[in-house]
Design an enzyme around this catalytic site. Sequence first.
Site, PDB file in Angstrom:
ATOM      1  N   THR A 138       2.554 -13.585   2.915  1.00 44.01           N
ATOM      2  CA  THR A 138       1.249 -13.969   3.460  1.00 44.01           C
ATOM      3  C   THR A 138       1.047 -15.486   3.442  1.00 44.01           C
ATOM      4  OG1 THR A 138      -1.126 -13.852   2.964  1.00 44.01           O
ATOM      5  CG2 THR A 138       0.337 -13.555   1.113  1.00 44.01           C
ATOM      6  N   ASP A 139       0.159 -15.948   4.313  1.00 47.21           N
ATOM      7  CA  ASP A 139      -0.190 -17.380   4.305  1.00 47.21           C
ATOM      8  C   ASP A 139      -1.050 -17.757   3.096  1.00 47.21           C
ATOM      9  OD1 ASP A 139      -2.583 -16.147   5.050  1.00 47.21           O
ATOM     10  OD2 ASP A 139      -2.869 -17.313   6.886  1.00 47.21           O
ATOM     11  N   GLU A 140      -1.608 -16.735   2.403  1.00 50.64           N
ATOM     12  CA  GLU A 140      -2.515 -17.045   1.285  1.00 50.64           C
ATOM     13  C   GLU A 140      -1.804 -17.731   0.128  1.00 50.64           C
ATOM     14  OE1 GLU A 140      -5.440 -14.270   0.095  1.00 50.64           O
ATOM     15  OE2 GLU A 140      -5.682 -13.432   2.095  1.00 50.64           O
ATOM     16  N   TYR A 164      -4.340 -11.766  -6.113  1.00 49.80           N
ATOM     17  CA  TYR A 164      -3.482 -11.234  -5.037  1.00 49.80           C
ATOM     18  C   TYR A 164      -2.479 -12.281  -4.578  1.00 49.80           C
ATOM     19  CZ  TYR A 164      -2.027 -10.358  -0.238  1.00 49.80           C
ATOM     20  OH  TYR A 164      -1.270 -10.242   0.906  1.00 49.80           O
ATOM     21  N   LYS A 168       1.655 -12.461  -4.857  1.00 44.94           N
ATOM     22  CA  LYS A 168       2.543 -12.575  -3.677  1.00 44.94           C
ATOM     23  C   LYS A 168       3.406 -13.832  -3.802  1.00 44.94           C
ATOM     24  CE  LYS A 168       2.815 -10.385  -0.398  1.00 44.94           C
ATOM     25  NZ  LYS A 168       3.622  -9.173  -0.075  1.00 44.94           N
TER      26      LYS A 168
HETATM   27  P1  NAD Z   1      -1.785  -2.063   2.992  1.00 50.49           P
HETATM   28  O1  NAD Z   1      -2.556  -2.213   1.730  1.00 50.49           O
HETATM   29  O2  NAD Z   1      -2.453  -1.537   4.200  1.00 50.49           O
HETATM   30  O3  NAD Z   1      -0.495  -1.135   2.731  1.00 50.49           O
HETATM   31  C1  NAD Z   1       0.296  -1.250   1.586  1.00 50.49           C
HETATM   32  C2  NAD Z   1       1.228  -0.043   1.528  1.00 50.49           C
HETATM   33  O4  NAD Z   1       2.058  -0.186   0.353  1.00 50.49           O
HETATM   34  C3  NAD Z   1       0.501   1.296   1.380  1.00 50.49           C
HETATM   35  O5  NAD Z   1       1.097   2.267   2.207  1.00 50.49           O
HETATM   36  C4  NAD Z   1       0.680   1.653  -0.086  1.00 50.49           C
HETATM   37  O6  NAD Z   1       0.687   3.060  -0.333  1.00 50.49           O
HETATM   38  C5  NAD Z   1       2.040   1.030  -0.372  1.00 50.49           C
HETATM   39  N1  NAD Z   1       2.238   0.722  -1.802  1.00 50.49           N
HETATM   40  C6  NAD Z   1       1.371   0.067  -2.620  1.00 50.49           C
HETATM   41  N2  NAD Z   1       1.886  -0.017  -3.861  1.00 50.49           N
HETATM   42  C7  NAD Z   1       3.118   0.556  -3.811  1.00 50.49           C
HETATM   43  C8  NAD Z   1       4.149   0.758  -4.772  1.00 50.49           C
HETATM   44  N3  NAD Z   1       4.015   0.344  -6.031  1.00 50.49           N
HETATM   45  N4  NAD Z   1       5.285   1.373  -4.368  1.00 50.49           N
HETATM   46  C9  NAD Z   1       5.431   1.810  -3.097  1.00 50.49           C
HETATM   47  N5  NAD Z   1       4.479   1.660  -2.147  1.00 50.49           N
HETATM   48  C10 NAD Z   1       3.336   1.041  -2.509  1.00 50.49           C
HETATM   49  O7  NAD Z   1      -1.164  -3.489   3.253  1.00 50.49           O
HETATM   50  P2  NAD Z   1      -0.878  -4.241   4.642  1.00 50.49           P
HETATM   51  O8  NAD Z   1      -2.111  -4.942   5.083  1.00 50.49           O
HETATM   52  O9  NAD Z   1      -0.200  -3.297   5.557  1.00 50.49           O
HETATM   53  O10 NAD Z   1       0.151  -5.357   4.157  1.00 50.49           O
HETATM   54  C11 NAD Z   1       1.554  -5.102   4.150  1.00 50.49           C
HETATM   55  C12 NAD Z   1       2.268  -6.331   3.636  1.00 50.49           C
HETATM   56  O11 NAD Z   1       1.993  -7.433   4.477  1.00 50.49           O
HETATM   57  C13 NAD Z   1       1.828  -6.755   2.233  1.00 50.49           C
HETATM   58  O12 NAD Z   1       2.972  -7.197   1.531  1.00 50.49           O
HETATM   59  C14 NAD Z   1       0.874  -7.914   2.475  1.00 50.49           C
HETATM   60  O13 NAD Z   1       0.887  -8.814   1.389  1.00 50.49           O
HETATM   61  C15 NAD Z   1       1.476  -8.528   3.727  1.00 50.49           C
HETATM   62  N6  NAD Z   1       0.540  -9.232   4.625  1.00 50.49           N
HETATM   63  C16 NAD Z   1      -0.617  -8.635   5.028  1.00 50.49           C
HETATM   64  C17 NAD Z   1      -1.452  -9.300   5.941  1.00 50.49           C
HETATM   65  C18 NAD Z   1      -2.729  -8.676   6.445  1.00 50.49           C
HETATM   66  O14 NAD Z   1      -3.505  -9.351   7.121  1.00 50.49           O
HETATM   67  N7  NAD Z   1      -2.991  -7.398   6.191  1.00 50.49           N
HETATM   68  C19 NAD Z   1      -1.103 -10.574   6.409  1.00 50.49           C
HETATM   69  C20 NAD Z   1       0.079 -11.151   5.954  1.00 50.49           C
HETATM   70  C21 NAD Z   1       0.905 -10.461   5.075  1.00 50.49           C
HETATM   71  O1  DAU Z   2      -4.211 -14.253   5.344  1.00 52.49           O
HETATM   72  C1  DAU Z   2      -3.473 -13.067   5.179  1.00 52.49           C
HETATM   73  C2  DAU Z   2      -4.245 -12.128   4.299  1.00 52.49           C
HETATM   74  O2  DAU Z   2      -5.328 -11.630   5.067  1.00 52.49           O
HETATM   75  C3  DAU Z   2      -3.397 -10.990   3.745  1.00 52.49           C
HETATM   76  O3  DAU Z   2      -2.407 -11.507   2.897  1.00 52.49           O
HETATM   77  C4  DAU Z   2      -4.260  -9.987   2.970  1.00 52.49           C
HETATM   78  O4  DAU Z   2      -3.468  -8.877   2.571  1.00 52.49           O
HETATM   79  C5  DAU Z   2      -5.354  -9.518   3.889  1.00 52.49           C
HETATM   80  O5  DAU Z   2      -6.220  -8.627   3.199  1.00 52.49           O
HETATM   81  C6  DAU Z   2      -6.159 -10.693   4.434  1.00 52.49           C
HETATM   82  O6  DAU Z   2      -6.894 -11.346   3.362  1.00 52.49           O
HETATM   83  P1  DAU Z   2      -8.410 -11.850   3.569  1.00 52.49           P
HETATM   84  O7  DAU Z   2      -9.056 -11.942   2.261  1.00 52.49           O
HETATM   85  O8  DAU Z   2      -8.431 -13.048   4.469  1.00 52.49           O
HETATM   86  O9  DAU Z   2      -8.969 -10.595   4.450  1.00 52.49           O
HETATM   87  P2  DAU Z   2     -10.351  -9.778   4.383  1.00 52.49           P
HETATM   88  O10 DAU Z   2     -10.357  -8.884   5.567  1.00 52.49           O
HETATM   89  O11 DAU Z   2     -10.579  -9.164   3.050  1.00 52.49           O
HETATM   90  O12 DAU Z   2     -11.435 -10.917   4.585  1.00 52.49           O
HETATM   91  C7  DAU Z   2     -11.405 -11.747   5.734  1.00 52.49           C
HETATM   92  C8  DAU Z   2     -12.551 -12.760   5.591  1.00 52.49           C
HETATM   93  O13 DAU Z   2     -13.799 -12.045   5.713  1.00 52.49           O
HETATM   94  C9  DAU Z   2     -12.592 -13.451   4.249  1.00 52.49           C
HETATM   95  O14 DAU Z   2     -13.021 -14.792   4.446  1.00 52.49           O
HETATM   96  C10 DAU Z   2     -13.636 -12.685   3.458  1.00 52.49           C
HETATM   97  C11 DAU Z   2     -14.611 -12.228   4.537  1.00 52.49           C
HETATM   98  N1  DAU Z   2     -15.289 -10.922   4.286  1.00 52.49           N
HETATM   99  C12 DAU Z   2     -14.530  -9.859   3.949  1.00 52.49           C
HETATM  100  C13 DAU Z   2     -15.120  -8.643   3.707  1.00 52.49           C
HETATM  101  C14 DAU Z   2     -14.284  -7.431   3.309  1.00 52.49           C
HETATM  102  C15 DAU Z   2     -16.664 -10.836   4.438  1.00 52.49           C
HETATM  103  O15 DAU Z   2     -17.344 -11.814   4.794  1.00 52.49           O
HETATM  104  N2  DAU Z   2     -17.245  -9.614   4.220  1.00 52.49           N
HETATM  105  C16 DAU Z   2     -16.538  -8.523   3.827  1.00 52.49           C
HETATM  106  O16 DAU Z   2     -17.165  -7.441   3.601  1.00 52.49           O
END
Ligand code: NAD
Ligand code: DAU
Length: 361
Positions: A138-140, A164, A168
């Site tokens: 992730t970019d975080e 988180y 990562k």
């Molecule tokens: P998600 O939370 O939707 O899915 C995570 C999956 O991992 C689920 O299916 C869960 O059951 C599985 N899991 C969790 N713990 C586990 C364990 N101990 N063993 C096996 N499986 C397990 O997450 P996502 O949003 O699909 O993110 C996927 C990946 O991409 C993550 O590594 C996250 O850090 C990264 N990522 C997410 C975003 C985003 O915006 N969602 C952006 C950049 C990177």
């Molecule tokens: O940047 C990549 C990341 O993006 C991933 O690594 C994470 O797994 C993914 O969850 C996401 O993280 P964020 O914290 O940016 O996403 P989230 O959807 O939780 O929140 C997006 C923005 O919206 C953040 O600034 C917080 C705000 N927010 C979020 C929620 C859930 C609100 O204002 N209200 C809300 O109820």
Amino acid sequence: MILITGGAGFIGGNFVHHWFERAAANGLQAEPVVVFDKLTYAGNPATIARYLQSGQATLVQADIADREAVRTALATHLPRLIVHFAAESHVDRSIHGPGEFIHTNMVGTFSLLEEARAYWGALEGDAKAAFRFLHVSTDEVYGSLADTDPAFSETTPYAPNSPYSASKAGSDHLVRAYHHTYGFPTLTTNCSNNYGPYHFPEKLIPLMILNALDGKPLPVYGDGLNIRDWLFVRDHCEAICQVLDKGRCGETYNVGGINEIKNIDVVTTICRKLDALRPRADGTKYESLITYVADRPGHDRRYAIDPTKIQREIGWQPAETFESGIDKTVRWYLENTEWIDTVRSGAYREWIAKNYSGRQG
Ligand code: NAD
Ligand code: DAU
């Protein structure tokens, strides 16, 4: 055969769809997929039911920190490569309970690396040369940007701010070390915020769509001016496929669509889209549901990705704009109520109560 950890989650599940659809679009038969997933609250087999039913995908329900389960899966299915999505992924949950994040993102990634390295070590010839371990990150990990800072590049120093992102970052460092020390063939992608179908409704975009449709408040944290760089999930999946094909081992690639948007603008865009597609019965606008609530502790102000490296070296470009992607996403949530019902269980309601009670400003 390829092995995907976390393939029942949001991005991993979309990746399974993309893997098969991409091959079909090129007139090819895709290799089968083994999904290795613990099925936490975020994992949902319904997301990939089509491929589980057809036999193209096989589900192994296990924890990546369970080394014996990982070893058995590798020995049984003999994957050509591993794409590692499995993680605890929600920042707010990491604030309430960081332990699971350390377990899965750090200990789990370590276990997976150890078993995958042993598996790769025993391969020979072409199979060994072609093996890849792609770590999805992730970019975080880069921390938070001020308004005028340049976007994150692959050389931006790590400065994670939440449990988180720290977990990562730890996993990224382990992956880097396994390449550097053991020559293990790793690739790492650091992507910005994804959105699209099958997104668990604890995250901003699906939460806002579903709350709006239910006539519930739309909780915007703080002043709503935090910025995220949004990428349609299938563009991320395609980037991963291209990095698997063309990436250089040991390298990291930043993935983003140059779509920096303030949270409040994301929310009003969703409201206006719903006003057009599903007007409210009483004639009021969805925007009237917007409610400012207490901020997320340690809330990162701005994320932005500089995707120059992946564009130049790999040739990847996103296919969707935010306008086209959000249109597809809102329509998908309107049309897929069955999937939505499968994820809004009692545990989901408990999380919503825990995160939002006491936040009202
Ligand atoms: P998600 O939370 O939707 O899915 C995570 C999956 O991992 C689920 O299916 C869960 O059951 C599985 N899991 C969790 N713990 C586990 C364990 N101990 N063993 C096996 N499986 C397990 O997450 P996502 O949003 O699909 O993110 C996927 C990946 O991409 C993550 O590594 C996250 O850090 C990264 N990522 C997410 C975003 C985003 O915006 N969602 C952006 C950049 C990177
Ligand atoms: O940047 C990549 C990341 O993006 C991933 O690594 C994470 O797994 C993914 O969850 C996401 O993280 P964020 O914290 O940016 O996403 P989230 O959807 O939780 O929140 C997006 C923005 O919206 C953040 O600034 C917080 C705000 N927010 C979020 C929620 C859930 C609100 O204002 N209200 C809300 O109820």
